[in-house]
Design an enzyme around this catalytic site. Structure first.
Site, mmCIF file in Angstrom:
data_model
loop_
_atom_site.group_PDB
_atom_site.id
_atom_site.type_symbol
_atom_site.label_atom_id
_atom_site.label_comp_id
_atom_site.label_asym_id
_atom_site.label_seq_id
_atom_site.Cartn_x
_atom_site.Cartn_y
_atom_site.Cartn_z
ATOM 1 N N ALA A 282 0.837 -1.206 0.000
ATOM 2 C CA ALA A 282 0.000 0.000 0.000
ATOM 3 C C ALA A 282 0.870 1.254 0.000
ATOM 4 O O ALA A 282 0.605 2.203 -0.746
ATOM 5 C CB ALA A 282 -0.932 -0.004 1.206
ATOM 6 N N TYR A 283 1.899 1.256 0.825
ATOM 7 C CA TYR A 283 2.798 2.407 0.876
ATOM 8 C C TYR A 283 3.480 2.610 -0.479
ATOM 9 O O TYR A 283 3.517 3.726 -1.019
ATOM 10 C CB TYR A 283 3.847 2.197 1.973
ATOM 11 C CG TYR A 283 4.759 3.382 2.183
ATOM 12 C CD1 TYR A 283 4.329 4.486 2.900
ATOM 13 C CD2 TYR A 283 6.048 3.396 1.657
ATOM 14 C CE1 TYR A 283 5.166 5.592 3.090
ATOM 15 C CE2 TYR A 283 6.887 4.483 1.844
ATOM 16 C CZ TYR A 283 6.437 5.576 2.563
ATOM 17 O OH TYR A 283 7.265 6.662 2.738
ATOM 18 N N SER A 284 3.997 1.535 -1.056
ATOM 19 C CA SER A 284 4.693 1.627 -2.339
ATOM 20 C C SER A 284 3.760 2.126 -3.432
ATOM 21 O O SER A 284 4.113 3.017 -4.219
ATOM 22 C CB SER A 284 5.262 0.252 -2.720
ATOM 23 O OG SER A 284 6.195 -0.213 -1.764
#
Length: 238
Positions: A144-146
């Site tokens: 999700a962060y990436s």
């Protein structure tokens, strides 16, 4: 190195500015003569700051639009963000995926969308979005962060081109890991993985990222837009 009065007469809005990279950038702009308004959701952290503040949830598009019109900044730095859990894509909770994207990407869109007309009307402006090396390369166990940071890079490139003849620039910074309170949201295993990928063998510093942000916010960066700047200690390959 502090450049005296570089931002005299300029007003900056810094999201997520009560701590971490956002706070470092806010303090640097203020030290260089700018007027700074820090936006954050943490009322206690805001109360401890010696600068103008606004408690705001930047995932609320209507609140962002109203606040941006009132603040009318010359410089916008979007630094608010979260890491989300460290786990594989197939085990990643849907509600956490949505939460990460809401703050890391949607809120950046809301802020950029609201700031662009304000700056276009002035004929001058600087938008700086804090992305991540994870948005360029993709970190395992941080889908999700990436993905959200990759979205920030794409948004920056698109908006930079749209504003290219307006006197307003839009750029992003993609740091590798910088040791701030955001590390508290990560597993030690993930922190060790991130450091192992940096050829310089160390994490970045807040001052290093603030230095790049201030250059991008200055008059000197007038021919630079729609670009994502690597600050990864040699990790980035593109």
């Amino acid at each position: 190195m502090i450049i005296e009065n570089r931002f005299a007469g300029r007003k900056a809005v810094i999201t997520g500015g009560a701590a971490g990279l956002g706070h470092g950038i806010a303090a640097r702009i203020k030290a260089e003569g700018g007027t700074v308004e820090v936006w954050d959701i943490n009322a206690d952290a805001l109360a401890a700051l010696d600068m103008d503040t606004r408690q705001i949830d930047v995932t609320d598009a209507d609140a962002v639009s109203a606040a941006m019109l009132e603040a009318a900044p010359d410089i916008l730095v979007c630094s608010a963000g979260i890491t989300g859990p460290n786990t594989t894509t197939w085990d990643y909770p849907v509600d956490e995926w949505l939460k990460v994207h809401d703050l890391n990407l949607n809120a950046v869109f809301y802020c950029n969308r609201a700031a662009a007309p304000v700056m276009r009307a002035k004929g001058w402006g600087r938008i700086i979005n804090i992305a991540s090396i994870a948005g360029k390369e993709g970190n395992p166990n941080a889908p999700a962060y990436s993905a959200s940071k990759a979205g920030v890079i794409g948004l920056t490139k698109s908006l930079g081109k749209e504003l290219a003849t307006s006197g307003v620039t839009c750029n992003a910074i993609a740091p590798a890991a910088v040791r701030t309170a955001i590390f508290d949201q990560m597993t030690q295993e993930h922190i060790d993985f991130m450091q192992s990928k940096i050829p310089m063998g160390r994490f970045g510093t807040v001052d290093e990222i603030a230095g790049m942000a201030c250059w991008l916010a200055s008059d000197e960066a007038s021919f630079t837009t729609g670009f994502c700047f690597d600050q990864s200690g040699g990790r980035a390959t593109a």
